[in-house]
Design a protein around this motif. Structure first.
Motif, PDB file in Angstrom:
ATOM      1  N   GLY A 156       0.805  -1.215   0.000  1.00 17.37           N
ATOM      2  CA  GLY A 156       0.000   0.000   0.000  1.00 17.37           C
ATOM      3  C   GLY A 156       0.843   1.273   0.000  1.00 17.37           C
ATOM      4  O   GLY A 156       2.064   1.227   0.130  1.00 17.37           O
ATOM      5  N   VAL A 157       0.162   2.395  -0.151  1.00 19.67           N
ATOM      6  CA  VAL A 157       0.856   3.676  -0.261  1.00 19.67           C
ATOM      7  C   VAL A 157       1.747   3.933   0.945  1.00 19.67           C
ATOM      8  O   VAL A 157       2.908   4.326   0.810  1.00 19.67           O
ATOM      9  CB  VAL A 157      -0.186   4.810  -0.366  1.00 19.67           C
ATOM     10  N   VAL A 158       1.201   3.679   2.120  1.00 24.75           N
ATOM     11  CA  VAL A 158       1.940   4.010   3.342  1.00 24.75           C
ATOM     12  C   VAL A 158       3.239   3.215   3.411  1.00 24.75           C
ATOM     13  O   VAL A 158       4.308   3.769   3.664  1.00 24.75           O
ATOM     14  CB  VAL A 158       1.059   3.721   4.572  1.00 24.75           C
ATOM     15  N   ASN A 159       3.120   1.898   3.141  1.00 19.97           N
ATOM     16  CA  ASN A 159       4.326   1.088   3.224  1.00 19.97           C
ATOM     17  C   ASN A 159       5.303   1.406   2.102  1.00 19.97           C
ATOM     18  O   ASN A 159       6.513   1.350   2.297  1.00 19.97           O
ATOM     19  CB  ASN A 159       3.961  -0.397   3.220  1.00 19.97           C
ATOM     20  N   LYS A 160       4.804   1.769   0.929  1.00 20.95           N
ATOM     21  CA  LYS A 160       5.709   2.166  -0.166  1.00 20.95           C
ATOM     22  C   LYS A 160       6.532   3.371   0.269  1.00 20.95           C
ATOM     23  O   LYS A 160       7.735   3.461   0.019  1.00 20.95           O
ATOM     24  CB  LYS A 160       4.895   2.484  -1.417  1.00 20.95           C
ATOM     25  N   TYR A 161       5.864   4.310   0.931  1.00 21.76           N
ATOM     26  CA  TYR A 161       6.551   5.508   1.410  1.00 21.76           C
ATOM     27  C   TYR A 161       7.604   5.129   2.450  1.00 21.76           C
ATOM     28  O   TYR A 161       8.755   5.573   2.377  1.00 21.76           O
ATOM     29  CB  TYR A 161       5.511   6.466   2.006  1.00 21.76           C
ATOM     30  N   ILE A 162       7.190   4.249   3.383  1.00 28.00           N
ATOM     31  CA  ILE A 162       8.115   3.833   4.436  1.00 28.00           C
ATOM     32  C   ILE A 162       9.349   3.162   3.831  1.00 28.00           C
ATOM     33  O   ILE A 162      10.484   3.410   4.245  1.00 28.00           O
ATOM     34  CB  ILE A 162       7.403   2.890   5.423  1.00 28.00           C
ATOM     35  N   ILE A 163       9.102   2.327   2.805  1.00 33.12           N
ATOM     36  CA  ILE A 163      10.234   1.635   2.178  1.00 33.12           C
ATOM     37  C   ILE A 163      11.140   2.629   1.459  1.00 33.12           C
ATOM     38  O   ILE A 163      12.361   2.552   1.519  1.00 33.12           O
ATOM     39  CB  ILE A 163       9.711   0.544   1.212  1.00 33.12           C
ATOM     40  N   GLN A 164      10.523   3.618   0.806  1.00 28.85           N
ATOM     41  CA  GLN A 164      11.325   4.625   0.110  1.00 28.85           C
ATOM     42  C   GLN A 164      12.189   5.427   1.068  1.00 28.85           C
ATOM     43  O   GLN A 164      13.265   5.894   0.721  1.00 28.85           O
ATOM     44  CB  GLN A 164      10.422   5.563  -0.679  1.00 28.85           C
ATOM     45  N   MET A 165      11.703   5.595   2.279  1.00 24.56           N
ATOM     46  CA  MET A 165      12.485   6.295   3.284  1.00 24.56           C
ATOM     47  C   MET A 165      13.621   5.423   3.811  1.00 24.56           C
ATOM     48  O   MET A 165      14.365   5.841   4.690  1.00 24.56           O
ATOM     49  CB  MET A 165      11.606   6.707   4.468  1.00 24.56           C
ATOM     50  N   GLY A 166      13.682   4.186   3.298  1.00 24.18           N
ATOM     51  CA  GLY A 166      14.781   3.310   3.672  1.00 24.18           C
ATOM     52  C   GLY A 166      14.508   2.455   4.887  1.00 24.18           C
ATOM     53  O   GLY A 166      15.413   1.883   5.475  1.00 24.18           O
ATOM     54  N   ASN A 167      13.234   2.377   5.301  1.00 19.97           N
ATOM     55  CA  ASN A 167      12.911   1.510   6.435  1.00 19.97           C
ATOM     56  C   ASN A 167      12.275   0.221   5.942  1.00 19.97           C
ATOM     57  O   ASN A 167      11.937   0.097   4.768  1.00 19.97           O
ATOM     58  CB  ASN A 167      11.937   2.225   7.375  1.00 19.97           C
ATOM     59  N   ASN A 168      12.063  -0.704   6.855  1.00 19.42           N
ATOM     60  CA  ASN A 168      11.376  -1.933   6.506  1.00 19.42           C
ATOM     61  C   ASN A 168       9.870  -1.714   6.550  1.00 19.42           C
ATOM     62  O   ASN A 168       9.381  -0.923   7.350  1.00 19.42           O
ATOM     63  CB  ASN A 168      11.742  -3.051   7.481  1.00 19.42           C
ATOM     64  N   ALA A 169       9.163  -2.449   5.692  1.00 15.37           N
ATOM     65  CA  ALA A 169       7.712  -2.344   5.678  1.00 15.37           C
ATOM     66  C   ALA A 169       7.148  -2.759   7.044  1.00 15.37           C
ATOM     67  O   ALA A 169       7.666  -3.660   7.679  1.00 15.37           O
ATOM     68  CB  ALA A 169       7.126  -3.223   4.591  1.00 15.37           C
ATOM     69  N   ILE A 170       6.110  -2.063   7.474  1.00 11.26           N
ATOM     70  CA  ILE A 170       5.482  -2.391   8.761  1.00 11.26           C
ATOM     71  C   ILE A 170       4.195  -3.156   8.478  1.00 11.26           C
ATOM     72  O   ILE A 170       3.362  -2.693   7.700  1.00 11.26           O
ATOM     73  CB  ILE A 170       5.156  -1.105   9.544  1.00 11.26           C
ATOM     74  N   PRO A 171       4.037  -4.350   9.085  1.00 11.00           N
ATOM     75  CA  PRO A 171       2.804  -5.106   8.850  1.00 11.00           C
ATOM     76  C   PRO A 171       1.636  -4.540   9.651  1.00 11.00           C
ATOM     77  O   PRO A 171       1.199  -5.128  10.627  1.00 11.00           O
ATOM     78  CB  PRO A 171       3.159  -6.520   9.304  1.00 11.00           C
ATOM     79  N   PHE A 172       1.112  -3.394   9.234  1.00  8.49           N
ATOM     80  CA  PHE A 172       0.063  -2.714   9.988  1.00  8.49           C
ATOM     81  C   PHE A 172      -1.142  -3.617  10.245  1.00  8.49           C
ATOM     82  O   PHE A 172      -1.738  -3.587  11.316  1.00  8.49           O
ATOM     83  CB  PHE A 172      -0.439  -1.486   9.222  1.00  8.49           C
ATOM     84  N   LEU A 173      -1.506  -4.385   9.208  1.00 10.58           N
ATOM     85  CA  LEU A 173      -2.760  -5.122   9.305  1.00 10.58           C
ATOM     86  C   LEU A 173      -2.611  -6.462  10.005  1.00 10.58           C
ATOM     87  O   LEU A 173      -3.576  -7.032  10.475  1.00 10.58           O
ATOM     88  CB  LEU A 173      -3.329  -5.366   7.907  1.00 10.58           C
ATOM     89  N   THR A 174      -1.410  -6.966  10.039  1.00  9.86           N
ATOM     90  CA  THR A 174      -1.237  -8.325  10.518  1.00  9.86           C
ATOM     91  C   THR A 174      -0.280  -8.379  11.691  1.00  9.86           C
ATOM     92  O   THR A 174       0.604  -9.211  11.728  1.00  9.86           O
ATOM     93  CB  THR A 174      -0.716  -9.241   9.398  1.00  9.86           C
ATOM     94  N   SER A 175      -0.441  -7.488  12.637  1.00 10.07           N
ATOM     95  CA  SER A 175       0.457  -7.523  13.768  1.00 10.07           C
ATOM     96  C   SER A 175      -0.289  -7.110  15.028  1.00 10.07           C
ATOM     97  O   SER A 175      -1.165  -6.243  14.999  1.00 10.07           O
ATOM     98  CB  SER A 175       1.643  -6.598  13.512  1.00 10.07           C
ATOM     99  N   ASP A 176       0.066  -7.763  16.130  1.00  7.82           N
ATOM    100  CA  ASP A 176      -0.559  -7.433  17.407  1.00  7.82           C
ATOM    101  C   ASP A 176      -0.265  -5.995  17.821  1.00  7.82           C
ATOM    102  O   ASP A 176      -1.093  -5.338  18.440  1.00  7.82           O
ATOM    103  CB  ASP A 176      -0.011  -8.369  18.504  1.00  7.82           C
ATOM    104  N   ASN A 177       0.939  -5.514  17.472  1.00 10.33           N
ATOM    105  CA  ASN A 177       1.367  -4.224  18.003  1.00 10.33           C
ATOM    106  C   ASN A 177       0.621  -3.052  17.386  1.00 10.33           C
ATOM    107  O   ASN A 177       0.462  -2.010  18.015  1.00 10.33           O
ATOM    108  CB  ASN A 177       2.863  -4.021  17.735  1.00 10.33           C
ATOM    109  N   THR A 178       0.224  -3.197  16.137  1.00 12.24           N
ATOM    110  CA  THR A 178      -0.376  -2.048  15.461  1.00 12.24           C
ATOM    111  C   THR A 178      -1.890  -2.059  15.512  1.00 12.24           C
ATOM    112  O   THR A 178      -2.524  -1.064  15.179  1.00 12.24           O
ATOM    113  CB  THR A 178       0.049  -2.038  13.985  1.00 12.24           C
ATOM    114  N   PHE A 179      -2.477  -3.188  15.952  1.00 10.69           N
ATOM    115  CA  PHE A 179      -3.928  -3.328  15.826  1.00 10.69           C
ATOM    116  C   PHE A 179      -4.699  -2.233  16.550  1.00 10.69           C
ATOM    117  O   PHE A 179      -5.547  -1.559  15.972  1.00 10.69           O
ATOM    118  CB  PHE A 179      -4.361  -4.709  16.332  1.00 10.69           C
ATOM    119  N   ARG A 180      -4.372  -2.028  17.825  1.00  8.24           N
ATOM    120  CA  ARG A 180      -5.159  -1.059  18.598  1.00  8.24           C
ATOM    121  C   ARG A 180      -5.014   0.338  18.023  1.00  8.24           C
ATOM    122  O   ARG A 180      -5.984   1.085  17.926  1.00  8.24           O
ATOM    123  CB  ARG A 180      -4.746  -1.085  20.069  1.00  8.24           C
ATOM    124  N   GLY A 181      -3.790   0.665  17.621  1.00  7.89           N
ATOM    125  CA  GLY A 181      -3.567   1.981  17.026  1.00  7.89           C
ATOM    126  C   GLY A 181      -4.433   2.177  15.791  1.00  7.89           C
ATOM    127  O   GLY A 181      -5.053   3.238  15.616  1.00  7.89           O
TER     128      GLY A 181
END
Lengths: 319, 512
Positions: A156-181
């Motif tokens: 998705g757009v957000v992860n494409k941006y994150i990757i372009q910034m040189g970071n690793n993609a964040i599994p927003f949808l499939t992770s316990d840590n990001t769910f509540r946020g």
């Protein structure tokens, strides 16, 4: 006048009689108002109070084919099953955490936004902003969930941006840590604008003379906000907070159901979804009714205690 | 004034909250479920005169949400063939079981109901007598009595039969893949699971579509665990349930082979050969990436190959040799194929829709006529000259429609008599698919618990199964390790799995 005569009378018999008179005369006086009341009362009796007897299936082994009268009674079996289920603590803590986050971040958001909107001078600008922030409220959760999915999935757009910034993609949808946020973010995005309506209504009732007097006394914008605006909407805020507390165990079924999957189940399993999967998809109506009844009772207790506390603190409360 | 307005606000709020309050049984969310009870009875509701044709109402499944309409020539032909006045109702596949539960609870079922499987609620309704027990009746009908005993046994509940199974080919599972990609890369069709990995690696990293961009990956998965189970069986795990050395029934996830298959899947996931968000992907989106040439391997039923190929030809004007199909390749323990159960549930006769015994016999008679040669071909292909044509060799060619006018029509087809369908004029991939069906048969691994019933499983099985399938996804995504997965399995045993195994083992030993 009737009221006055009642207060004067010390005799109990006379009092009762006067009361009866008062009732009849006042009904006769406002007969149309009472007639207007009938549909509402009927609605509550037919659609709320009569179906409420359905909670009795929580004490049965309900089988729809046998019907309400044919199903065997089992007492508190389903409640015991539920409380002794190892999932219970997980469900409770997930539900409470999401609710508390919603309360901490989601509840103040419309207050702040209403205060901001209130400071806007230009009327047309204020109105158009108001309309724009209402719109998300009318979008269904299904749409919001799919929007979230396409924005936040691994391509998705957000992860494409994150990757372009040189970071690793964040599994927003499939992770316990990001769910509540994600859940809180969605709620704020969807409901904040609509929530401002009530506060703006309360704000429009503030006497402008108070501000004028404050300006003469040399109060700046912030002091006006602190000493005039906030105190005048305090009772509305408290009322809404009490109502909100009654829903601490409700997380909104659609949203959580749509956002949960097997990789975030540890944090996304809440009572609402549990009741649905057990009751509707697996057909255990009695058990899920027991869970629903438990939720309802907790809700009532919370409303009453919040109301009690609000009154203690000098607010008018709900009832 | 201020007080009044505050009062009004509170009143409005209370009303709004009351309106949103979830009713006691917690059904508040069902409004989000897409309901497609597409057709209503077109007949007037009044009781018919005794002379008119018998009526039959049917509840079936629609996949697209635009099911067959009641004035469709095929429905009219069915009415003519059977002499029944047919009325059809449909529910959307993705929420079929939920909706069926609600309909059963409401006591609002038509005479014939397509049941997708022996779910706990279906078992409890059958036991309570919501559906007719036809064990002693179905054999009186010339076509129905030819039904396969083993499959009939598989759909039985406590040894009783509550419907006619919806027949499916045992060897129906298979892998569809992009033949042109394989050729572009100069690779061979994979023979072993390691070959499959190599092909998938190349599909991801070696630019199989030769457009110079790194825009492909190998295989799309979705929320549904079907493909993962096929891989598990290929690696030597039992099909759902297996027998240990003591002749006891054990779940397939409590085997070393299952672990091995998970390691394989984790490798696929870690190296990006699979879509990373598969656990969040809805089943309805599953085929999108293959269709858009983003992925090139699809593990599912082998029919999918032709569906893809057809779309590539009709919608994207691509060639007719793009998709190919194969059986599951050889694993470390030789070739092992997960079969279907031979059925996709059954068509049951409800007591709501067929209250009297005569109604039940009429419904059976209807199902019997549907299993004649004419009935099967009508339900499967439609009407000649409308939905298909026959060529000079007597082979059948379906006509193409923008939207399938027969959608859902074959969902109450039972096909218990085999060999009666007309031969289709087939494309190469369809011919290959027919071969794969037959090649699969000797390698099929049966599920020993299929005909058995466990009360604990009926009560808790679905909840417990979900824990395991969640844990598998968590293992693949790296959220838990092998010890973590084993802990979940131990938890499964503790929370009722042990009882399930014991019940199955007892039932298995009693039956064999």
């Amino acid at each position: 006048m009737n009221r006055a005569s009642i207060q004067l009378s010390k005799d109990k018999k006379a009092l009762r009689k006067a009361k009866r008179e008062f009732n009849i005369t006042s009904i006769r006086k406002d007969v149309w108002l009472y007639i207007l009341l009938i549909p509402g009362v009927l609605h509550f009796i037919i659609f709320k109070y009569l179906p409420m007897w359905g909670v009795l299936i929580a004490f049965q082994d309900y089988n729809a084919y046998l019907g309400f009268l044919g199903s065997p009674w089992v007492g508190f079996k389903h409640f015991i099953d539920f409380f002794s289920n190892p999932d219970f603590t997980r469900l409770l803590s997930n539900t409470l955490l999401i609710s508390l986050y919603n309360l901490a971040f989601g509840f103040p958001a419309p207050v702040i936004m209403a205060l901001l909107l209130n400071e806007i001078r230009s009327q047309w600008y204020k109105r158009s902003i108001q309309t724009l922030v209402y719109i998300p409220h009318f979008i269904s959760w299904v749409i919001i969930a799919s929007l979230t999915y396409s924005l936040f999935n691994s391509q998705g757009v957000v992860n494409k941006y994150i990757i372009q910034m040189g970071n690793n993609a964040i599994p927003f949808l499939t992770s316990d840590n990001t769910f509540r946020g994600m859940i809180i973010g969605q709620t704020i995005w969807k409901e904040t604008g609509f929530g401002t309506i009530i506060y703006l209504a309360a704000l429009s009732g503030v006497d402008p003379q108070l501000y004028e007097a404050a300006v003469i006394d040399g109060a700046n914008r912030f002091k006006q906000l602190w000493h005039i605006t906030l105190p005048s909407i305090k009772s509305t805020v408290v009322t809404l907070l009490i109502l909100r507390l009654g829903h601490v165990l409700d997380n909104g079924f659609d949203q959580i159901f749509l956002m949960s999957n097997s990789l975030n189940r540890n944090v996304s399993d809440v009572f609402d979804v549990y009741v649905y999967t057990i009751g509707i998809t697996r057909g255990a109506f009695s058990y899920s009714t027991a869970v629903g009844l438990f939720k309802g009772i907790i809700g009532i207790i919370l409303i009453y205690s919040a109301n009690y506390l609000a009154k203690k603190a000098g607010e008018s409360g709900l009832f | 004034m201020k007080k009044l307005s505050a009062l009004c606000i509170i009143l409005v709020l209370v009303l709004a909250l009351a309106a949103c309050t979830v009713p006691d049984s917690g059904t508040g969310g069902t409004s989000t479920q897409p309901t497609k009870a597409a057709q209503k009875d077109k007949e007037p509701a009044k009781d018919k005169v005794a002379e008119g044709p018998k009526k039959i109402s049917i509840l079936a499944i629609t996949f697209s949400g635009t099911p067959i309409e009641e004035n469709e020539p095929a429905v009219l032909a069915l009415e003519e063939l059977t002499g029944y006045d047919v009325s059809l109702q449909f529910l959307l596949n993705s929420s079929y079981e939920d909706q069926l539960n609600t309909r059963m609870a409401a006591g609002n079922l038509p005479a014939l109901v397509a049941i997708t499987g022996k779910t706990p609620s279906v078992i409890s309704y059958c036991r309570a007598g919501a559906f007719w027990d036809i064990t002693d009746h179905y054999k009186n009908y010339p076509n129905l009595k030819q039904a396969n005993e083993i499959v009939m046994n598989n759909i039985s509940i406590d040894g009783r039969i509550y419907g006619i199974y919806r027949a499916r080919d045992l060897g129906r599972n298979g892998i569809s893949y992009r033949k042109d990609w394989l050729e572009n890369l100069g690779l061979e069709e994979p023979k072993t699971m390691d070959d499959l990995y190599n092909v998938m690696y190349a599909f991801t990293h070696n630019d199989p579509d030769q457009n110079g961009q790194d825009d492909t990956y190998a295989m799309t998965w979705c929320k549904w665990f079907g493909p993962l189970d096929q891989i598990a069986v290929a690696f030597g795990a039992p099909n759902k349930w297996g027998l240990n050395d003591n002749g006891e029934i054990i779940p397939y996830f409590d085997t070393e082979e299952y672990m091995e298959s998970m390691r394989y899947m984790k490798k696929l996931y870690d190296e990006g050969l699979i879509n990373r968000d598969y656990a969040a992907m809805e089943t309805s989106d599953w085929t999108k990436d293959f269709q858009n040439s983003k992925s090139g391997v699809h593990i599912d039923v082998s029919d999918q190959a032709w569906r893809y190929q057809k779309k590539f030809i009709e919608e994207l004007n691509m060639g007719d040799d793009i998709v190919w199909v194969m059986g599951m390749p050889e694993g470390p323990k030789g070739r092992r194929v997960q079969p279907t159960s031979g059925h996709a549930g059954f068509v049951a006769i409800s007591k709501d829709g067929a209250p009297k015994e005569q109604d039940m016999l009429d419904a059976l008679n209807f199902l019997d006529i549907c299993n004649t040669k004419e009935g099967q071909n009508l339900l499967n292909y439609g009407v000649e000259g409308v939905h298909y044509d026959l060529n000079e060799k007597g082979e059948l060619k379906r006509r193409t429609f923008g939207q399938d006018p027969l959608e859902g029509f074959n969902q109450f087809m039972t096909n218990v008599v085999s060999g009666q369908l007309l031969r289709e004029q087939m494309s190469p991939v369809q011919i290959r698919r027919e071969e794969v069906l037959i090649e699969n048969i000797p390698f099929c691994i049966a599920n020993p618990a299929e005909p058995l019933t466990s009360n604990t499983y009926a009560e808790k099985g679905a909840t417990l199964d979900e824990k395991i399938s969640d844990a598998r996804n968590q293992f693949i995504a790296g959220q838990i390790d092998e010890a973590g997965f084993k802990a979940v399995v131990a938890d499964w045993y503790a929370q009722g799995g042990k009882a399930i195994c014991d019940e199955y083992t007892a039932a298995y030993k009693a039956a064999n």
